[in-house]
Design a protein around this motif. Structure first.
Motif, PDB file in Angstrom:
ATOM      1  N   ASP A 143     -45.621 -35.282  34.268  1.00  0.00           N
ATOM      2  CA  ASP A 143     -46.459 -35.732  33.153  1.00  0.00           C
ATOM      3  C   ASP A 143     -45.657 -36.706  32.316  1.00  0.00           C
ATOM      4  O   ASP A 143     -44.444 -36.866  32.505  1.00  0.00           O
ATOM      5  N   CYS A 144     -46.337 -37.361  31.391  1.00  0.00           N
ATOM      6  CA  CYS A 144     -45.693 -38.402  30.590  1.00  0.00           C
ATOM      7  C   CYS A 144     -45.437 -37.946  29.165  1.00  0.00           C
ATOM      8  O   CYS A 144     -45.444 -38.760  28.232  1.00  0.00           O
ATOM      9  N   GLU A 145     -45.182 -36.651  28.998  1.00  0.00           N
ATOM     10  CA  GLU A 145     -44.748 -36.136  27.705  1.00  0.00           C
ATOM     11  C   GLU A 145     -43.226 -36.053  27.648  1.00  0.00           C
ATOM     12  O   GLU A 145     -42.651 -35.361  26.803  1.00  0.00           O
ATOM     13  N   VAL A 146     -42.585 -36.773  28.582  1.00  0.00           N
ATOM     14  CA  VAL A 146     -41.158 -37.071  28.552  1.00  0.00           C
ATOM     15  C   VAL A 146     -41.036 -38.585  28.703  1.00  0.00           C
ATOM     16  O   VAL A 146     -42.013 -39.253  29.049  1.00  0.00           O
ATOM     17  N   PRO A 147     -39.872 -39.178  28.436  1.00  0.00           N
ATOM     18  CA  PRO A 147     -39.769 -40.641  28.463  1.00  0.00           C
ATOM     19  C   PRO A 147     -40.151 -41.255  29.811  1.00  0.00           C
ATOM     20  O   PRO A 147     -39.882 -40.694  30.877  1.00  0.00           O
ATOM     21  N   ALA A 148     -40.756 -42.445  29.752  1.00  0.00           N
ATOM     22  CA  ALA A 148     -41.231 -43.117  30.954  1.00  0.00           C
ATOM     23  C   ALA A 148     -40.096 -43.389  31.938  1.00  0.00           C
ATOM     24  O   ALA A 148     -40.292 -43.287  33.156  1.00  0.00           O
TER      25      ALA A 148
END
Length: 319
Positions: A143-148
Motif C-alpha cells: 500500500d502507499c501509506e509508506v513513502p513511494a
C-alpha cells in the motif's frame, strides 16, 4: 494446497476504535462506547489474512520505539506472522489510527502516519532483503501509506524474482505513474480511482472506463472496489461487475484491506481473475458484519460457499 508466501508491505498502526450514536459533526462533543484497541494498518491486515488462509505471511514496515509498537505487533507474532523485517524508527511514534463508527457502519478514520513515513536506507534494505529471501511462490501486497520510494524499491526487488505485485493505491497521490506497469493487480476504491485518473466516477460505466485506462497504463488486473461492496473487474477480457452479496453492515473498518488481501491470496493460489475477485468480494462483505477489522475477517471455509453464487451474478459492463 501448497503453502505460499504473502509479503505485506505498508502501514502498521495501533488502532483506537469507538462506536458513536450520531454522525460526526452533528454536535461538538460526541459520546462514544465500545472502545477497543487493535493492531491495525493496511499491511498488518493483509498479513493477518495470509496467516488466516494458511500461508506463510511476512509483514514489512515500520513502527516507532514507543509502547504502541507492541499493540501493533504482538497479535501478529501470536498469529505466526514473521515480523522480523519490521524495523523501528528511533524517536518516532508508531502509526496511530483513530476510528469512529456511526450508526450507518461507515467508519471515519483520522490517521497519524508517524513511523510509517519515517524510513531510512537501512529500513528499505530490510524490505528488499525480505523480498529476495522469500520462499516461492510468493506475492507482494503493498500500500502507499509508506513513502513511494520504499514501495518502488520493493516492487523492483519483486520484479527481479518474478514475484507478482498487488497494489492498494492509498494514498493515490503517492502512486508514481511508472509503478503501474510493474503490477499484477491494483485495487482502488472509487475515490482512489478518481485520484489516480483526475476525474469523477459516478456510474458503473465510468468505473469500467477507469479500469480500462488503468489497464492501458500497464496494470494487468484492475479490481475497482465499489461503495456498495461489489467490484468492477477488468482483466483484459472486458469489464465485469460482481455485485455485493447480502450483508448487514455493522462496521466497514478494514473491509477494503480484506478485499485486497484475499484477492492477492486467491491470485497467488492460481485462481482466475474473475474467481479471485469473487473471493475478494465475498470476504470483504463478510468483514463488515462484525465490529473491528481483524476480528471480523472470515476464514477460507466461511468464504468458499459464497463464491460460486457471486460468479453467477457477474455481468459484463460496456463502459
Amino acid at each position: 494446497m501448497q503453502q505460499s508466501t504473502l509479503l505485506s508491505l505498508g502501514s502498521i498502526n495501533a488502532d483506537f476504535q469507538v462506536r458513536i450514536d450520531q454522525a460526526p459533526g452533528s454536535t461538538e462533543t460526541l459520546l462514544a462506547h465500545e472502545f477497543r484497541r487493535f493492531a491495525g494498518g493496511k499491511a498488518s491486515n493483509t498479513a493477518w489474512l495470509g496467516a488466516l488462509f494458511d500461508h506463510e505471511s511476512w509483514l514489512l514496515g515500520r513502527v516507532g520505539d514507543d509502547d504502541l509498537a507492541e499493540q501493533a505487533l504482538a497479535p501478529l507474532r501470536e498469529a505466526g506472522i514473521d515480523v522480523s523485517a519490521v524495523t523501528r524508527a528511533a524517536g518516532q511514534h508508531t502509526g496511530v489510527s483513530m476510528i469512529t463508527v456511526p450508526p450507518d457502519a461507515k467508519k471515519h478514520i483520522v490517521l497519524a502516519t508517524n513511523a510509517n513515513d519515517d524510513w531510512d536506507e537501512e529500513a528499505a534494505l530490510a524490505v528488499v532483503k525480505a523480498v529476495e529471501q522469500a520462499r516461492l511462490p510468493a506475492c507482494l501486497v503493498a500500500d502507499c501509506e509508506v513513502p513511494a520510494w520504499v514501495v518502488q524499491r520493493a516492487v523492483e526487488a519483486a520484479s527481479r524474482r518474478s514475484i507478482p505485485v498487488v497494489l492498494d493505491p492509498s494514498f493515490p497521490d503517492r502512486v508514481e505513474p511508472n509503478l503501474l506497469g510493474g503490477l499484477l493487480a491494483i485495487t482502488p476504491n472509487e475515490s482512489e480511482a478518481e485520484g489516480l485518473l483526475g476525474r469523477a466516477i459516478d456510474s458503473l460505466d465510468d468505473a469500467a472506463q477507469a479500469a480500462h485506462e488503468l489497464r492501458q497504463a500497464g496494470v494487468r488486473i484492475v479490481c475497482l472496489k465499489l461503495s456498495d461492496g461489489g467490484c468492477l473487474l477488468d482483466a483484459g477480457k472486458g469489464a465485469m461487475h460482481i455485485p455485493a452479496g447480502e450483508a448487514e453492515p455493522v462496521d466497514t473498518t478494514g473491509a477494503g484491506d480484506c478485499f485486497t488481501g484475499v484477492l492477492a491470496i486467491a491470485l497467488l493460489e492460481g485462481r482466475e481473475p474473475i474467481e479471485a475477485a469473487a473471493w475478494a468480494v465475498a470476504a470483504s462483505n463478510a468483514a463488515v458484519t462484525t465490529y473491528g477489522s481483524k476480528p471480523a475477517y472470515p476464514t477460507r471455509d466461511a468464504v468458499a460457499p459464497v463464491v460460486d453464487g457471486l460468479m453467477r451474478k457477474a455481468r459484463r459492463v460496456d463502459g
